[in-house]
Design an enzyme around this catalytic site. Structure first.
Site, mmCIF file in Angstrom:
data_model
loop_
_atom_site.group_PDB
_atom_site.id
_atom_site.type_symbol
_atom_site.label_atom_id
_atom_site.label_comp_id
_atom_site.label_asym_id
_atom_site.label_seq_id
_atom_site.Cartn_x
_atom_site.Cartn_y
_atom_site.Cartn_z
ATOM 1 N N TYR A 1 0.777 -1.291 0.092
ATOM 2 C CA TYR A 1 -0.080 -0.051 0.061
ATOM 3 C C TYR A 1 1.003 1.383 -0.157
ATOM 4 O O TYR A 1 0.589 2.046 -0.884
ATOM 5 C CB TYR A 1 -0.971 -0.022 1.186
ATOM 6 C CG TYR A 1 -1.754 1.184 1.314
ATOM 7 C CD1 TYR A 1 -2.651 1.653 0.599
ATOM 8 C CD2 TYR A 1 -1.467 2.032 2.734
ATOM 9 C CE1 TYR A 1 -3.425 3.045 0.837
ATOM 10 C CE2 TYR A 1 -1.962 3.398 2.808
ATOM 11 C CZ TYR A 1 -3.092 3.731 1.882
ATOM 12 O OH TYR A 1 -3.867 4.646 2.186
ATOM 13 N N TRP B 1 -4.674 7.250 9.595
ATOM 14 C CA TRP B 1 -5.645 6.599 10.549
ATOM 15 C C TRP B 1 -7.181 7.305 10.574
ATOM 16 O O TRP B 1 -7.616 7.763 11.247
ATOM 17 C CB TRP B 1 -5.222 6.379 11.887
ATOM 18 C CG TRP B 1 -3.787 5.682 12.175
ATOM 19 C CD1 TRP B 1 -2.980 5.392 11.270
ATOM 20 C CD2 TRP B 1 -3.457 5.289 13.476
ATOM 21 N NE1 TRP B 1 -1.975 4.879 12.044
ATOM 22 C CE2 TRP B 1 -2.166 4.833 13.287
ATOM 23 C CE3 TRP B 1 -3.924 5.439 14.735
ATOM 24 C CZ2 TRP B 1 -1.396 4.199 14.220
ATOM 25 C CZ3 TRP B 1 -3.181 4.708 15.594
ATOM 26 C CH2 TRP B 1 -2.203 4.246 15.537
HETATM 27 N N1 LIG Z 1 -8.659 5.100 5.653
HETATM 28 C C1 LIG Z 1 -7.357 5.574 5.924
HETATM 29 O O1 LIG Z 1 -7.190 4.930 7.032
HETATM 30 C C2 LIG Z 1 -6.221 6.510 5.384
HETATM 31 C C3 LIG Z 1 -5.106 6.677 6.002
HETATM 32 C C4 LIG Z 1 -4.281 7.482 5.203
HETATM 33 C C5 LIG Z 1 -4.527 7.968 3.796
HETATM 34 N N2 LIG Z 1 -5.614 7.672 3.248
HETATM 35 C C6 LIG Z 1 -5.948 8.171 1.953
HETATM 36 O O2 LIG Z 1 -7.101 8.978 2.054
HETATM 37 C C7 LIG Z 1 -7.926 8.898 0.937
HETATM 38 C C8 LIG Z 1 -9.227 8.628 1.380
HETATM 39 O O3 LIG Z 1 -9.391 7.482 1.912
HETATM 40 P P1 LIG Z 1 -10.687 6.777 2.408
HETATM 41 O O4 LIG Z 1 -10.568 6.213 3.764
HETATM 42 O O5 LIG Z 1 -11.814 7.915 2.150
HETATM 43 O O6 LIG Z 1 -10.940 5.710 1.204
HETATM 44 P P2 LIG Z 1 -12.014 4.876 0.912
HETATM 45 O O7 LIG Z 1 -13.105 5.111 2.057
HETATM 46 O O8 LIG Z 1 -11.673 3.477 0.845
HETATM 47 O O9 LIG Z 1 -12.825 5.415 -0.448
HETATM 48 C C9 LIG Z 1 -12.187 5.219 -1.738
HETATM 49 C C10 LIG Z 1 -12.890 5.046 -2.994
HETATM 50 O O10 LIG Z 1 -12.341 5.029 -4.147
HETATM 51 C C11 LIG Z 1 -13.136 4.283 -4.739
HETATM 52 N N3 LIG Z 1 -12.130 3.621 -5.977
HETATM 53 C C12 LIG Z 1 -11.537 2.489 -5.851
HETATM 54 N N4 LIG Z 1 -10.864 2.073 -6.855
HETATM 55 C C13 LIG Z 1 -11.402 3.108 -7.764
HETATM 56 C C14 LIG Z 1 -10.981 3.289 -9.099
HETATM 57 N N5 LIG Z 1 -10.342 2.790 -9.947
HETATM 58 N N6 LIG Z 1 -11.635 4.310 -9.716
HETATM 59 C C15 LIG Z 1 -12.614 5.219 -9.007
HETATM 60 N N7 LIG Z 1 -12.725 4.926 -7.767
HETATM 61 C C16 LIG Z 1 -12.248 3.973 -6.992
HETATM 62 C C17 LIG Z 1 -13.503 3.104 -3.640
HETATM 63 O O11 LIG Z 1 -14.469 2.355 -4.434
HETATM 64 P P3 LIG Z 1 -14.773 0.757 -3.676
HETATM 65 O O12 LIG Z 1 -14.978 0.744 -2.272
HETATM 66 O O13 LIG Z 1 -15.836 0.383 -4.556
HETATM 67 O O14 LIG Z 1 -13.285 0.191 -3.856
HETATM 68 C C18 LIG Z 1 -14.126 4.035 -2.690
HETATM 69 O O15 LIG Z 1 -15.242 4.463 -2.676
HETATM 70 C C19 LIG Z 1 -6.956 7.751 0.055
HETATM 71 O O16 LIG Z 1 -6.394 8.345 -0.951
HETATM 72 C C20 LIG Z 1 -6.198 6.874 1.020
HETATM 73 O O17 LIG Z 1 -5.249 6.434 0.460
HETATM 74 C C21 LIG Z 1 -6.465 6.880 3.941
#
Ligand SMILES: NC(=O)c1ccc[n+]([C@@H]2O[C@H](COP(=O)([O-])OP(=O)(O)OC[C@H]3O[C@@H](n4cnc5c(N)ncnc54)[C@H](OP(=O)(O)O)[C@@H]3O)[C@@H](O)[C@H]2O)c1
Length: 301
Positions: A138, A163
């Site tokens: 990741y 987180w």
């Molecule tokens: N969650 C954490 O703890 C965390 C920590 C640090 C950084 N981040 C970063 O923060 C950002 C937002 O995170 P989040 O927690 O809001 O993520 P999330 O809830 O997993 O949402 C990501 C969204 O992107 C969609 N997606 C996946 N593949 C895709 C594609 N090919 N084209 C278009 N959409 C797609 C997913 O759809 P599906 O659900 O259908 O796959 C989901 O709706 C991300 O960049 C993540 O890396 C998150």
């Protein structure tokens, strides 16, 4: 102003929508520059960001946008170990596709990244100037995304967070509450430290940054550092669930879940660039969590 939010069904995407709809975040009002903004929210079904042609076509048909905010990502850290190539397509190439599209249409571009670009060996909070060395699939794919975004777009804001928990979608907070209620026991790693961060607070800072032309890399996490175990205890205590709390070492966790990804031992971030530009209004993680637990029954999705 016309804005595109990708990955809009996810945690952060939903909080951005909440802010645009209400013009308020829990920590403040949204900049007037967004009044009457026209926002297109898309997720995988509408626009697969890993498909370069689809991204160009979407922008031709629906643009031009003044701002593109990429919340789309493969965020399942353990899942990325099993399919790094698939994660790379979205987290790296997808980010590049959007960055290129932003560049060619003169849009600003916000790309969200992660604390997991750092190895987290030393117990020191990391600034935007520190060297990265991801230790998981990741982390590698997210770092590759950062590199491609920087080289493809001259108006990019790369915002690293950690987180994350939002009202809509799955996250650690909801998982701990469910396990505590259903199993009466939580078993959580106590030797990995970081910054629990409210997606509502992060969305607020993202909109503040994006209203400027101070392009570059930002750290944006709630203040204070704790272990996953401390975080889990604060969650179950905060909602008054009594349960057994077992603390694990990373080695014990790995023995129970051998396929799980390696995670940094200490991935706390310092919001240095934020403080030096728009101002760091991120509150202590305990305050953000308290609001979240209070509002969750009404806002959960
Ligand atoms: N969650 C954490 O703890 C965390 C920590 C640090 C950084 N981040 C970063 O923060 C950002 C937002 O995170 P989040 O927690 O809001 O993520 P999330 O809830 O997993 O949402 C990501 C969204 O992107 C969609 N997606 C996946 N593949 C895709 C594609 N090919 N084209 C278009 N959409 C797609 C997913 O759809 P599906 O659900 O259908 O796959 C989901 O709706 C991300 O960049 C993540 O890396 C998150």
């Amino acid at each position: 102003m016309k804005i595109l939010v990708t990955g809009a069904r996810g945690q952060l995407g939903n909080e951005l929508k909440r802010l645009f709809d209400t013009m308020r975040a829990e920590i403040g009002s949204i900049d007037n520059v967004y009044v009457n903004a026209e926002v297109d929210y898309v997720d995988y079904d509408d626009l697969d960001i890993s498909d370069a042609v689809a991204v160009r076509t979407w922008l031709d048909q629906h643009g031009p946008y003044q701002l593109i905010i990429n919340c789309a990502a493969i965020t399942n850290v353990d899942g990325c170990e099993r399919d790094e190539a698939g994660a790379y397509r979205v987290n790296a190439m997808g980010a590049e596709n959007l960055a290129r599209a932003a560049e060619s249409s003169a849009a600003k571009f916000v790309h969200v990244s992660t604390d997991y670009v750092f190895p987290g060996v030393d117990p020191i909070s990391r600034t935007e100037d520190d060297a990265v060395r991801p230790i998981s699939a990741y982390g590698r794919t997210k770092w590759a995304g950062e590199v491609l975004v920087r080289s493809s777009c001259s108006r990019a804001f790369i915002v690293r967070t950690a987180w994350l928990y939002g009202y809509v979608g799955k996250n650690f907070v909801k998982t701990m509450m469910r396990l505590a209620r259903e199993a009466g026991k939580i078993s959580v790693v106590a030797d990995q430290y970081g910054n629990p961060t409210s997606a509502n607070d992060l969305a607020y800072e993202i909109l503040k940054i994006a209203a400027t032309e101070e392009y570059g890399t930002y750290h944006a996490t709630n203040k204070g550092t704790c272990s996953w175990f401390d975080f889990a205890c604060a969650i179950v205590d905060g909602v008054g669930i009594s349960c057994e709390k077992e603390s694990l070492t990373s080695a014990e966790y790995k023995q129970r879940f051998p396929q799980s990804a390696d995670r940094p031992a200490f991935s706390s971030l310092e919001n240095k660039h934020l403080a030096n530009t728009v101002g760091d209004e991120m509150r202590p993680w305990q305050d953000a969590l308290a609001d979240y637990l209070k509002n969750l029954p009404e806002l959960e999705g």
